[in-house]
Scaffold this active site. Sequence first.
Site: not given
Length: 807
Positions: A693, A736
Amino acid sequence: MKENEVDLTDIMDKIETDPHVGTDVLPILPLKGTVVYPFLVVPLMIQQPEQTKLVDEALMRGSRVGMFLQKDPEVDNPGPDGLYQIGTAGNILKMLRFPDGTVRFLIQGLSRIKINRFTAESPHLMAEIEELEETVSDPVRMEALQRNLTDRITKLSELAPYLNDEFQVSALNQDTPSKLTDFIASNLNMSLPQRQGILSELDVVERANLLYQIVNKEIEVLELSQKIQAQAANELGKSQRHYILREQLKAIKKELGDADDSSDVAEFEEKIQTAEMPEIAEKAARKELDRLVHMQPSSAEYTVSRTYLDWLVTLPWSISTTDHLDLRKAKKALDEDHYNLVKVKDRILEYLAVRKLKSDVKGPILCFLGPPGVGKTSLGQSIARAMGREFARVSLGGMRDEAEIRGHRRTYIGSMPGRIIQSIKRCGSNNPIIMLDEIDKLGSDFRGDPASALLEVLDPEQNDSFSDHYLDVPFDLSQVMFITTANWADPIPHVLRDRMEFLQLPGYTDMEKLEIAKRHLIPKQLANHGLTKSLLNIADSAVKILIDGYTREAGLRNLERSIASVARKIARKVATGKKTKHTVDAKTIPTLLGPPKFSREVLTRQGHIGVVPALAYTAVGGDILFVEATSMPGKAILTLTGHLGDVMKESAQAALSFIRSNAEALNLSPEIFENHEIHIHVPAGATPKDGPSAGITIAVALASLLTGTPVKSNMAMTGEITLRGELLPIGGLKMKLLTAARAGVKMVILPEENRKDIIEIAPEIKKKLKFKFFTDVLPAIRFALDKSARAKPKKTTRTKKTKKRKA
């Protein structure tokens, strides 16, 4: 030497002189159901902690102990009046401890002793003893009795089934009449008073005469038994013969004064009838009970067989608790214990609704997935309370032995069932809630793979016939509701993950933490520290500064510790006499706990060329990583540092390849790649990092470095890239974004395919963040770079020196 055996040589080396113990003072061990004679070695077993300490002390004092028969065998710890006054001094030869606290040891009788007076009664009996001398009043009569005893022993050995072939040989090899009488008495079926009478008789002639009468009576009973048995075999069938034999056994034991030996058998027979076992389990129990009937209680196998039967008859084969199917009350109970967690609560209420409509539905296999401190374990207890079920927790962290799940086979010493069966027995019902905690921390080695052993447990289609190695009969686990917890799904084997339904428990927002602190944490800590609301009031502003400045976590553990620290400070003031009401607010916190540990704005490196913040997800929650890129003259080499994993290194290679292939679109000269060495570093080098990511972050960092353009302020990003420039979706979005909001991020670049996940984000987080979605990497790079703040190349120190030389 076995694992649990005690080496007496090592113990003797450590013995220290005790001034309170002389040669005529011994610890006194009460005996139940047995008498130890001099010069004979006898195995004994004790379970009471006081007697265990007595044996330990005896070992430290030279291994000698006084053994006296109890007058009442039902009393666990008799006093001085509960013992016969004549007993045997013995020496402990070997001791073995079992996991359930039972101690087995071999002891050798030394001599007959008498208690003169008791010197202590606590923690166990100590007495001053006197060694007794034996006498032979008539040597000629003694020799005649010895010959008659020898002849009768030969006859008895032929008739008695409980005497082995070695008994007669051992009896003939006894070198004194005293040893002969004691040896015969120890092996003969007699009542306890008769055994004590033999021990108490000091005249060997009288002792032999008394024993001769008992032997003759035993021979008469055995001959009569054989006659009855022969008649019964001719007249009765198999089932009737078994009944008569048991009645004969009872009659014989009653005649011998030993009618209580069958109490265990009768007790187990009653328990088997009332346990309502499945047919296969009842068959195994009755087979084991038949073996137990023919065993001597003093044998080691007797304890093993008895323990196995005890497990079989005490398991809740047919005992179930009644579920609370009132959905409103269940919802109220869940809301009282935990704030928010709407999805998890809805899933439990849905199960109860289905259970209400279909009573035989199988229990679900749930997995609570989330960072530490979010309440996964306590949520399991809350669910059990709401449903009215028993609760058991099994910690799987660090477990490496498969037998912990399936149990040990009975061939091993100290074997026991696995944790699953133990938990069900402890709960007392066959439908408890069992929480398998930290399932992602399971290990495997040469002892087995516990994760593979869980495959049957966590499969509703198979666990209705779960077979534990110790029980060796199937047990139905289909009514058990299994809940597992994990911080991270990746370490869980794929086949095991396929059997579980994952429920995400993301970290809490600041407002949620504030509400939880007010409802649960503050009242709990006030009670733990002996404070009340009239003595301490923690304002909302104080809790907010604790959340912002003193904790930085997804869960609540550090927040609870901070609140506890504040409570301790106030408790100290109250204890010193300041019993007025103390109000703690945002201004008071720094004076109590010191300056804040964290700054709300962590993006201190923003605006630098080649430095880009990335959003990451770890087992302990979300985190922000800074990807730093720099270049220097040299060959076309890419250096990667920061303890990066293979996947993250490949993402960096893919990002560089993408930038090189799109150099023209980014207005970059191809020569810049040939004449410069590029170094990418992710700080906190001691922490391992991996995952795809960070691809978009690395690409933006390289573009910022090579174009000399910084990244826009208060921006972070996450996403996987491909060589063709596609931006792929990522996981862990909730954690996140929660971390980004805490860190002061205002704008987040996300893959377009993650747009659908925004609906699950808390409204509080959505208000703090703006989202920009992209399907391609180039538009994302152009959006991230702040072209209005393009920096001029800085002159190096070497350039300045050159100019000075020219001047």
